[in-house]
Design a protein around this motif. Structure first.
Motif, PDB file in Angstrom:
ATOM      1  N   HIS A  46       0.414  16.007  -2.604  1.00  0.00           N
ATOM      2  CA  HIS A  46      -0.038  14.614  -2.640  1.00  0.00           C
ATOM      3  C   HIS A  46      -1.460  14.505  -3.174  1.00  0.00           C
ATOM      4  N   TYR A  92      -1.590   2.007  -8.751  1.00  0.00           N
ATOM      5  CA  TYR A  92      -1.910   1.360  -7.471  1.00  0.00           C
ATOM      6  C   TYR A  92      -3.373   1.561  -7.120  1.00  0.00           C
ATOM      7  N   ARG A 148      -5.011   1.072  -3.651  1.00  0.00           N
ATOM      8  CA  ARG A 148      -3.964   0.690  -2.698  1.00  0.00           C
ATOM      9  C   ARG A 148      -3.121   1.886  -2.285  1.00  0.00           C
ATOM     10  N   TRP A 149      -3.707   3.077  -2.286  1.00  0.00           N
ATOM     11  CA  TRP A 149      -2.983   4.240  -1.803  1.00  0.00           C
ATOM     12  C   TRP A 149      -3.928   5.123  -1.003  1.00  0.00           C
ATOM     13  N   LEU A 151      -1.143   7.500  -9.291  1.00  0.00           N
ATOM     14  CA  LEU A 151      -1.377   6.479  -8.269  1.00  0.00           C
ATOM     15  C   LEU A 151      -2.629   5.665  -8.556  1.00  0.00           C
ATOM     16  N   CYS A 169      -4.093   8.972   1.383  1.00  0.00           N
ATOM     17  CA  CYS A 169      -3.493  10.235   1.841  1.00  0.00           C
ATOM     18  C   CYS A 169      -4.051  10.567   3.191  1.00  0.00           C
ATOM     19  N   TRP A 219       0.851  -1.176   0.000  1.00  0.00           N
ATOM     20  CA  TRP A 219       0.000   0.000   0.000  1.00  0.00           C
ATOM     21  C   TRP A 219       0.891   1.232   0.000  1.00  0.00           C
ATOM     22  N   ILE A 220       0.421   2.309  -0.599  1.00  0.00           N
ATOM     23  CA  ILE A 220       1.127   3.574  -0.621  1.00  0.00           C
ATOM     24  C   ILE A 220       0.410   4.504   0.350  1.00  0.00           C
ATOM     25  N   MET A 221       1.130   5.032   1.331  1.00  0.00           N
ATOM     26  CA  MET A 221       0.537   5.958   2.294  1.00  0.00           C
ATOM     27  C   MET A 221       1.287   7.280   2.238  1.00  0.00           C
ATOM     28  N   GLN A 222       0.551   8.374   2.105  1.00  0.00           N
ATOM     29  CA  GLN A 222       1.140   9.707   2.058  1.00  0.00           C
ATOM     30  C   GLN A 222       0.484  10.563   3.137  1.00  0.00           C
ATOM     31  N   ARG A 272      -2.576  11.998  -8.158  1.00  0.00           N
ATOM     32  CA  ARG A 272      -3.710  11.076  -8.036  1.00  0.00           C
ATOM     33  C   ARG A 272      -3.913  10.242  -9.287  1.00  0.00           C
TER      34      ARG A 272
END
Length: 101
Positions: free
Chosen positions: A82, A95, A98-99, A91, A101, A73-76, A88
């Motif tokens: 972001h 992904y 799977r991301w 991503l 913010c 997962w991508i977490m910002q 967006r």
């Protein structure tokens, strides 16, 4: 220099001998450390989107196994770049779902 004193009204303080220095650094953790990568000082949506598409994807392909990339997962945080449409769109395509913010 900051002074908090009630008793000496003649106290002086030196100001502006230090200036604010700003730097944008990206670093990730996926099984091991990815980066750090220094970003442009004028960080905006297109600059960050370019980083994601060209630099960040390259860091992942070099150091992260395919099996890990398929389930990560991508977490910002909530920095405005972001949320840019460029970031967006990248991503969402790379992904989907799977991301965060």
């Amino acid at each position: 220099m900051h002074l908090w004193a009630y008793e000496n009204p003649h106290e002086t303080s030196v100001r502006a001998y230090q200036r604010r220095i700003s730097v944008n650094v990206w670093c990730g953790i996926v099984d091991n450390l990815l980066g750090p990568h220094v970003l442009s000082l004028s960080l905006n949506g297109p600059v960050y989107g370019n980083f994601l598409e060209h630099k960040w994807a390259g860091l992942l392909h070099e150091d992260v196994p395919l099996g890990t990339r398929n389930f990560m997962w991508i977490m910002q945080d909530d920095v405005p770049v972001h949320f840019s449409s460029v970031a967006r769109m990248y991503l969402d395509g790379a992904y989907r779902n799977r991301w965060i913010c």
